[in-house]
Design a protein around this motif. Structure first.
Motif, PDB file in Angstrom:
ATOM      1  N   THR A 148       0.846  -1.192   0.000  1.00 13.15           N
ATOM      2  CA  THR A 148       0.000   0.000   0.000  1.00 13.15           C
ATOM      3  C   THR A 148       0.882   1.243   0.000  1.00 13.15           C
ATOM      4  OG1 THR A 148      -1.864   1.079   1.104  1.00 13.15           O
ATOM      5  CG2 THR A 148      -0.189   0.081   2.526  1.00 13.15           C
ATOM      6  N   GLN A 149       0.276   2.411   0.126  1.00 12.06           N
ATOM      7  CA  GLN A 149       1.029   3.658   0.112  1.00 12.06           C
ATOM      8  C   GLN A 149       1.958   3.749   1.319  1.00 12.06           C
ATOM      9  OE1 GLN A 149      -1.680   6.962   0.445  1.00 12.06           O
ATOM     10  NE2 GLN A 149      -3.012   5.905   1.881  1.00 12.06           N
TER      11      GLN A 149
ATOM     12  N   VAL B 115       3.208   6.761   2.472  1.00 13.01           N
ATOM     13  CA  VAL B 115       3.293   8.172   2.863  1.00 13.01           C
ATOM     14  C   VAL B 115       3.455   8.349   4.366  1.00 13.01           C
ATOM     15  CG1 VAL B 115       2.047   9.056   0.864  1.00 13.01           C
ATOM     16  CG2 VAL B 115       0.770   8.336   2.904  1.00 13.01           C
TER      17      VAL B 115
END
Length: 208
Positions: A27-28, A30
């Motif tokens: 997944t991301q 960030v």
């Protein structure tokens, strides 16, 4: 609530929910970027702001580790697996059923049925490759996110959001986080769940 505040809550809950459903390798990433936390909303609440600072500090440590040559995404994925998957069993089971009472070792229980009904009432269902029980914290946070989005559009009642928040994820997030903290104190998911708890308490108070 107006001026887009419902959607701001929705976006925050969606990030937290998705972060608990898949490891960072899928997944991301960030959450490992300190700049992401500079932009994360604190809703004017000291406790939420403090939790965001903890997340940013954790991301800064990860950034330093990455600069030193560590694979911090893989490290977080290992943490995720040990906490929520196993083997031999999850150190911190992410399902409401297993966090309601001490000693419960079966993942499918009354909270699972109740969450299935909540999702069905919203026209939603658990799907995809993960095949998670409906009372997974990530799914409950995503359901809360969807409720907030619908409230922003005038399609969902604030009182219903408040009731779900109080009865479901907020009622067991602290017990869940305590298990995460015991297994990986100061880790990525310890910080995220500290933020989730602070955010839900602020939201509950704002809706009162």
């Amino acid at each position: 609530m107006d001026n887009g505040i419902w959607q701001t809550y929705a976006d925050a809950y969606a990030f937290l929910g998705n972060s608990l459903l898949k490891p960072l390798t899928q997944t991301q990433t960030v959450g490992l970027d300190p700049a992401f936390w500079d932009a994360f909303p604190d809703f004017g609440d000291d406790c939420v702001a403090g939790a965001v600072r903890v997340c940013k500090a954790q991301a800064q440590r990860a950034q330093s580790d990455a600069e030193a040559g560590r694979d911090v995404v893989q490290d977080a994925a290992v943490e995720y697996t040990r906490l929520f998957v196993g083997p031999p069993s999850p150190a911190a089971p992410p399902w409401e059923t297993m966090n309601r009472e001490e000693g419960v070792t079966v993942g499918f229980g009354q909270p699972t049925f109740e969450m299935q009904e909540v999702l069905r009432g919203m026209g939603l269902a658990v799907g995809g490759e993960s095949n998670q029980y409906a009372d997974h914290m990530g799914i409950e946070l995503l359901a809360l996110s969807e409720m907030c989005s619908r409230a922003q559009a005038g399609e969902f009642d604030g009182a219903a959001v408040s009731a779900f928040l109080e009865d479901r994820p907020l009622s067991w997030v602290d017990a869940f986080r305590a298990k995460v903290h015991e297994a990986f104190p100061g880790g990525y998911y310890d910080a995220l769940l500290g933020l989730a708890g602070a955010l839900m308490r602020q939201h509950r108070n704002a809706l009162a």
